[in-house]
Scaffold this motif. Structure first.
Motif, PDB file in Angstrom:
ATOM      1  N   PHE A  99       0.665  -1.234  -0.033  1.00  0.00           N
ATOM      2  CA  PHE A  99       0.114  -0.074  -0.060  1.00  0.00           C
ATOM      3  C   PHE A  99       0.823   1.322   0.127  1.00  0.00           C
ATOM      4  CE2 PHE A  99      -2.611  -3.380   1.883  1.00  0.00           C
ATOM      5  CZ  PHE A  99      -3.797  -3.188   1.390  1.00  0.00           C
ATOM      6  N   VAL A 100       0.245   2.209  -0.352  1.00  0.00           N
ATOM      7  CA  VAL A 100       0.912   3.585  -0.046  1.00  0.00           C
ATOM      8  C   VAL A 100      -0.417   4.508   0.643  1.00  0.00           C
ATOM      9  CG1 VAL A 100       1.480   6.005  -1.256  1.00  0.00           C
ATOM     10  CG2 VAL A 100       2.258   3.833  -2.408  1.00  0.00           C
ATOM     11  N   SER A 101       0.241   5.065   1.763  1.00  0.00           N
ATOM     12  CA  SER A 101      -0.628   5.797   2.724  1.00  0.00           C
ATOM     13  C   SER A 101      -0.311   7.351   2.583  1.00  0.00           C
ATOM     14  CB  SER A 101      -0.166   5.650   4.261  1.00  0.00           C
ATOM     15  OG  SER A 101      -0.614   4.165   4.592  1.00  0.00           O
ATOM     16  N   ALA A 102      -1.366   8.154   2.579  1.00  0.00           N
ATOM     17  CA  ALA A 102      -1.060   9.608   2.351  1.00  0.00           C
ATOM     18  C   ALA A 102      -1.426  10.208   3.641  1.00  0.00           C
ATOM     19  CB  ALA A 102      -2.317  10.027   1.340  1.00  0.00           C
ATOM     20  N   LEU A 103      -0.791  11.182   4.205  1.00  0.00           N
ATOM     21  CA  LEU A 103      -0.923  11.701   5.604  1.00  0.00           C
ATOM     22  C   LEU A 103      -0.950  13.127   5.547  1.00  0.00           C
ATOM     23  CD1 LEU A 103       1.348   9.144   6.078  1.00  0.00           C
ATOM     24  CD2 LEU A 103       0.631   9.492   8.343  1.00  0.00           C
ATOM     25  N   ASN A 104      -1.750  13.804   6.177  1.00  0.00           N
ATOM     26  CA  ASN A 104      -1.815  15.260   6.332  1.00  0.00           C
ATOM     27  C   ASN A 104      -0.588  15.810   7.282  1.00  0.00           C
ATOM     28  OD1 ASN A 104      -2.682  18.079   7.632  1.00  0.00           O
ATOM     29  ND2 ASN A 104      -3.921  17.772   5.885  1.00  0.00           N
ATOM     30  N   ILE A 105       0.274  16.650   6.867  1.00  0.00           N
ATOM     31  CA  ILE A 105       1.150  17.198   7.587  1.00  0.00           C
ATOM     32  C   ILE A 105       1.410  18.585   7.584  1.00  0.00           C
ATOM     33  CG2 ILE A 105       2.991  15.059   7.276  1.00  0.00           C
ATOM     34  CD1 ILE A 105       4.306  16.574   5.098  1.00  0.00           C
ATOM     35  N   THR A 106       0.121  19.222   7.622  1.00  0.00           N
ATOM     36  CA  THR A 106       0.219  20.616   7.868  1.00  0.00           C
ATOM     37  C   THR A 106       0.625  21.116   9.031  1.00  0.00           C
ATOM     38  OG1 THR A 106      -2.187  20.574   6.936  1.00  0.00           O
ATOM     39  CG2 THR A 106      -1.797  22.478   8.023  1.00  0.00           C
ATOM     40  N   ASP A 107       0.319  20.185  10.155  1.00  0.00           N
ATOM     41  CA  ASP A 107       1.545  20.210  11.462  1.00  0.00           C
ATOM     42  C   ASP A 107       2.402  18.974  11.174  1.00  0.00           C
ATOM     43  OD1 ASP A 107       2.625  19.958  13.846  1.00  0.00           O
ATOM     44  OD2 ASP A 107       0.616  19.781  15.047  1.00  0.00           O
ATOM     45  N   VAL A 108       3.626  19.341  10.883  1.00  0.00           N
ATOM     46  CA  VAL A 108       4.743  18.411  10.454  1.00  0.00           C
ATOM     47  C   VAL A 108       4.987  17.454  11.486  1.00  0.00           C
ATOM     48  CG1 VAL A 108       5.567  19.697   8.612  1.00  0.00           C
ATOM     49  CG2 VAL A 108       6.519  20.004  10.979  1.00  0.00           C
ATOM     50  N   THR A 109       4.872  17.991  12.827  1.00  0.00           N
ATOM     51  CA  THR A 109       5.111  17.080  14.328  1.00  0.00           C
ATOM     52  C   THR A 109       3.701  15.987  14.253  1.00  0.00           C
ATOM     53  OG1 THR A 109       4.149  18.632  15.630  1.00  0.00           O
ATOM     54  CG2 THR A 109       6.517  19.184  15.022  1.00  0.00           C
ATOM     55  N   ASN A 110       2.836  16.318  13.724  1.00  0.00           N
ATOM     56  CA  ASN A 110       1.795  15.399  13.984  1.00  0.00           C
ATOM     57  C   ASN A 110       0.864  14.807  12.928  1.00  0.00           C
ATOM     58  OD1 ASN A 110       0.043  13.605  15.624  1.00  0.00           O
ATOM     59  ND2 ASN A 110      -1.300  15.599  16.159  1.00  0.00           N
ATOM     60  N   PRO A 111       1.592  13.961  12.083  1.00  0.00           N
ATOM     61  CA  PRO A 111       0.800  13.484  10.846  1.00  0.00           C
ATOM     62  C   PRO A 111      -0.452  12.725  10.976  1.00  0.00           C
ATOM     63  CG  PRO A 111       3.320  13.057  10.761  1.00  0.00           C
ATOM     64  CD  PRO A 111       2.921  13.380  12.048  1.00  0.00           C
ATOM     65  N   LYS A 112      -1.411  12.914  10.208  1.00  0.00           N
ATOM     66  CA  LYS A 112      -2.796  12.421  10.392  1.00  0.00           C
ATOM     67  C   LYS A 112      -2.922  11.606   9.082  1.00  0.00           C
ATOM     68  CE  LYS A 112      -3.745  14.378  14.126  1.00  0.00           C
ATOM     69  NZ  LYS A 112      -3.923  13.815  15.481  1.00  0.00           N
ATOM     70  N   LEU A 113      -3.487  10.316   9.153  1.00  0.00           N
ATOM     71  CA  LEU A 113      -3.683   9.586   8.173  1.00  0.00           C
ATOM     72  C   LEU A 113      -4.998   9.880   7.261  1.00  0.00           C
ATOM     73  CD1 LEU A 113      -2.831   6.874   6.320  1.00  0.00           C
ATOM     74  CD2 LEU A 113      -4.545   5.697   8.044  1.00  0.00           C
ATOM     75  N   LEU A 114      -4.796   9.985   6.091  1.00  0.00           N
ATOM     76  CA  LEU A 114      -5.877  10.508   5.208  1.00  0.00           C
ATOM     77  C   LEU A 114      -6.651   9.284   4.417  1.00  0.00           C
ATOM     78  CD1 LEU A 114      -4.242  13.643   3.419  1.00  0.00           C
ATOM     79  CD2 LEU A 114      -6.114  13.697   5.090  1.00  0.00           C
ATOM     80  N   ASN A 115      -5.665   8.404   3.889  1.00  0.00           N
ATOM     81  CA  ASN A 115      -6.081   6.986   3.425  1.00  0.00           C
ATOM     82  C   ASN A 115      -4.817   6.371   2.931  1.00  0.00           C
ATOM     83  OD1 ASN A 115      -5.607   8.668   1.033  1.00  0.00           O
ATOM     84  ND2 ASN A 115      -7.267   7.531  -0.207  1.00  0.00           N
ATOM     85  N   LYS A 116      -5.411   5.037   2.590  1.00  0.00           N
ATOM     86  CA  LYS A 116      -4.218   4.277   1.836  1.00  0.00           C
ATOM     87  C   LYS A 116      -4.644   3.513   0.679  1.00  0.00           C
ATOM     88  CE  LYS A 116      -4.125   0.143   4.968  1.00  0.00           C
ATOM     89  NZ  LYS A 116      -3.131  -0.571   5.832  1.00  0.00           N
ATOM     90  N   VAL A 117      -3.897   3.308  -0.233  1.00  0.00           N
ATOM     91  CA  VAL A 117      -4.636   2.614  -1.480  1.00  0.00           C
ATOM     92  C   VAL A 117      -3.612   1.397  -1.877  1.00  0.00           C
ATOM     93  CG1 VAL A 117      -5.662   4.726  -1.984  1.00  0.00           C
ATOM     94  CG2 VAL A 117      -3.415   4.176  -2.991  1.00  0.00           C
ATOM     95  N   SER A 118      -3.773   0.551  -2.598  1.00  0.00           N
ATOM     96  CA  SER A 118      -3.279  -0.590  -2.748  1.00  0.00           C
ATOM     97  C   SER A 118      -2.309  -0.098  -4.022  1.00  0.00           C
ATOM     98  CB  SER A 118      -4.119  -1.620  -3.490  1.00  0.00           C
ATOM     99  OG  SER A 118      -3.591  -2.710  -3.984  1.00  0.00           O
ATOM    100  N   THR A 119      -1.142  -0.935  -3.991  1.00  0.00           N
ATOM    101  CA  THR A 119      -0.038  -0.560  -5.078  1.00  0.00           C
ATOM    102  C   THR A 119      -0.446  -1.682  -6.109  1.00  0.00           C
ATOM    103  OG1 THR A 119       1.687  -1.894  -4.042  1.00  0.00           O
ATOM    104  CG2 THR A 119       1.548   0.442  -3.484  1.00  0.00           C
ATOM    105  N   LYS A 120      -1.049  -2.667  -6.008  1.00  0.00           N
ATOM    106  CA  LYS A 120      -1.590  -3.672  -6.959  1.00  0.00           C
ATOM    107  C   LYS A 120      -0.235  -4.495  -6.917  1.00  0.00           C
ATOM    108  CE  LYS A 120      -3.883  -2.670 -10.451  1.00  0.00           C
ATOM    109  NZ  LYS A 120      -5.455  -3.320 -10.205  1.00  0.00           N
ATOM    110  N   GLY A 121       0.679  -4.803  -6.011  1.00  0.00           N
ATOM    111  CA  GLY A 121       1.747  -5.590  -6.034  1.00  0.00           C
ATOM    112  C   GLY A 121       2.284  -5.597  -4.775  1.00  0.00           C
TER     113      GLY A 121
END
Length: 375
Positions: A99-121
């Motif tokens: 998978f690849v995860s996307a995280l919001n880092i508007t506050d770089v010290t506290n990343p928040k998970l947005l979503n994760k999607v399959s890499t198809k591998g």
């Protein structure tokens, strides 16, 4: 064709070795140019390992201090950042499902998970944000493919728009890296199992890849990663299965690589396990640095001939076991080495005039660590 396991095929690590060590006479001066309070992300393995996945650390002087572990982020092994700087993308190197995860880092010290999607591998080991800012590209090591993931509004990722499958001849393919060239016109993927570097074009409107070139390297070379020189005219390809760097010319207009020469990454007469890991190029283009697992060293190469020639000038101890990755801090005053098997991130001062590292100045314990990323 035999498949190379992502983490276990290399065998036992050799004892730490050191050649030229400069000492830390310039460590104090280098510390003065560090940005106090800088945030550094640290990735580590969690599956069958003792890592945390994704750690946030702060940097004061050169020293790293753990701030927090981001929950729910497994097997983090590579990092990328959106064009606006608000979103962090990380590989989750799962096998058989990556998978690849996307995280919001508007506050770089506290990343928040947005979503994760399959890499198809399986076992995605590397990613990069395409120069258009519209896609994340990821390399599936386990299945030997490159996937294209669209970036949606707000930084989340969508389902894959394309999957380019590599084909090995002597071994199964193992896509290890995927990057843009400096011109932004081409996508290059380094495949360890296929002993090749693939060059693609990407249709930004459709998210589809089209293969343009396959540079075949000698059988058994095991290319792992490449890094471009600042002129964009040369690429340095670090090989994992042979302790060497291939110097290649890069023609951005034609989208073609041409192998020019091969340079040893270890001193003459070196024996035992010799497995290069990461490669970085200094901003001024005068030096190339690479980690070598087995002897557990950080190698430095002097660049000449306008970028066409490398010469090994120094090897020093990484200060740990199995140095998988090395990064330079933003000021290029310090090296940060992720030593996977000893579970340590070590930092070594760097002389900006000579490019040479000094002795290890400190370390942070992180189990099964594999990489660091400055934000």
């Amino acid at each position: 064709m035999a498949e190379l396991s992502r983490r276990t095929f290399l065998g036992a690590a050799g004892a730490a070795g050191a050649a030229t060590v400069l000492g830390a006479q310039f460590a104090s001066a280098a510390a003065q140019v560090c940005t106090a309070g800088a945030t550094v992300y640290v990735g580590s393995y969690t599956t069958g390992a003792d890592g945390h996945g994704l750690d946030v650390t702060s940097r004061s002087g050169a020293a790293l201090t753990q701030v927090r572990t981001v929950p729910g982020i497994s097997d983090t092994s590579w990092f990328g950042r959106s064009a606006d700087g608000k979103t962090l993308y990380v590989t989750n190197e799962g096998d058989p499902n990556g998978f690849v995860s996307a995280l919001n880092i508007t506050d770089v010290t506290n990343p928040k998970l947005l979503n994760k999607v399959s890499t198809k591998g399986s076992a995605p080991t590397h990613l990069s944000v395409h120069s258009s800012g519209k896609y994340v590209l990821a390399a599936n090591y386990g299945t030997g493919s490159v996937v294209v993931l669209p970036i949606l509004t707000g930084g989340k990722l969508g389902a894959a728009t394309d999957l380019a499958q590599h084909q090995g001849s002597d071994r199964a393919p193992n896509a290890h890296q995927v990057v843009n060239d400096p011109s932004g016109r081409w996508v290059l993927s380094v495949d360890l199992g296929a002993d090749s570097v693939y060059v693609y074009s990407l249709d930004v409107a459709t998210g589809k890849l089209s293969q343009h070139q396959q540079l075949k390297l000698p059988t058994g070379a095991g290319p792992r990663h490449l890094a471009f020189d600042p002129t964009g005219k040369f690429a340095y390809i670090v090989q994992e299965l042979r302790p060497e760097i291939t110097v290649a010319s890069w023609d951005a207009a034609a989208g073609t690589l041409k192998a020019l020469s091969v340079v040893p990454a270890v001193p003459a007469g070196s024996t035992g396990d010799l497995y290069p890991g990461e490669i970085v190029v200094s901003r001024d283009g005068k030096f190339v640095h690479a980690t070598v697992r087995g002897p557990n060293t950080l190698a430095t190469f002097a660049v000449s001939g306008g970028g066409a020639t490398l010469k090994l000038v120094s090897t020093v101890s990484s200060g740990g076991n199995w140095p998988r990755h090395v990064s330079l801090d933003p000021a290029e005053a310090w090296f940060y080495v992720a030593n996977q098997r000893s579970g340590t991130v070590t930092w070594l001062p760097r002389d900006p005039a000579t490019g040479l590292p000094g002795a290890v100045a400190g370390s942070l314990a992180v189990g099964s660590v594999n990489s660091t990323y400055f934000v």
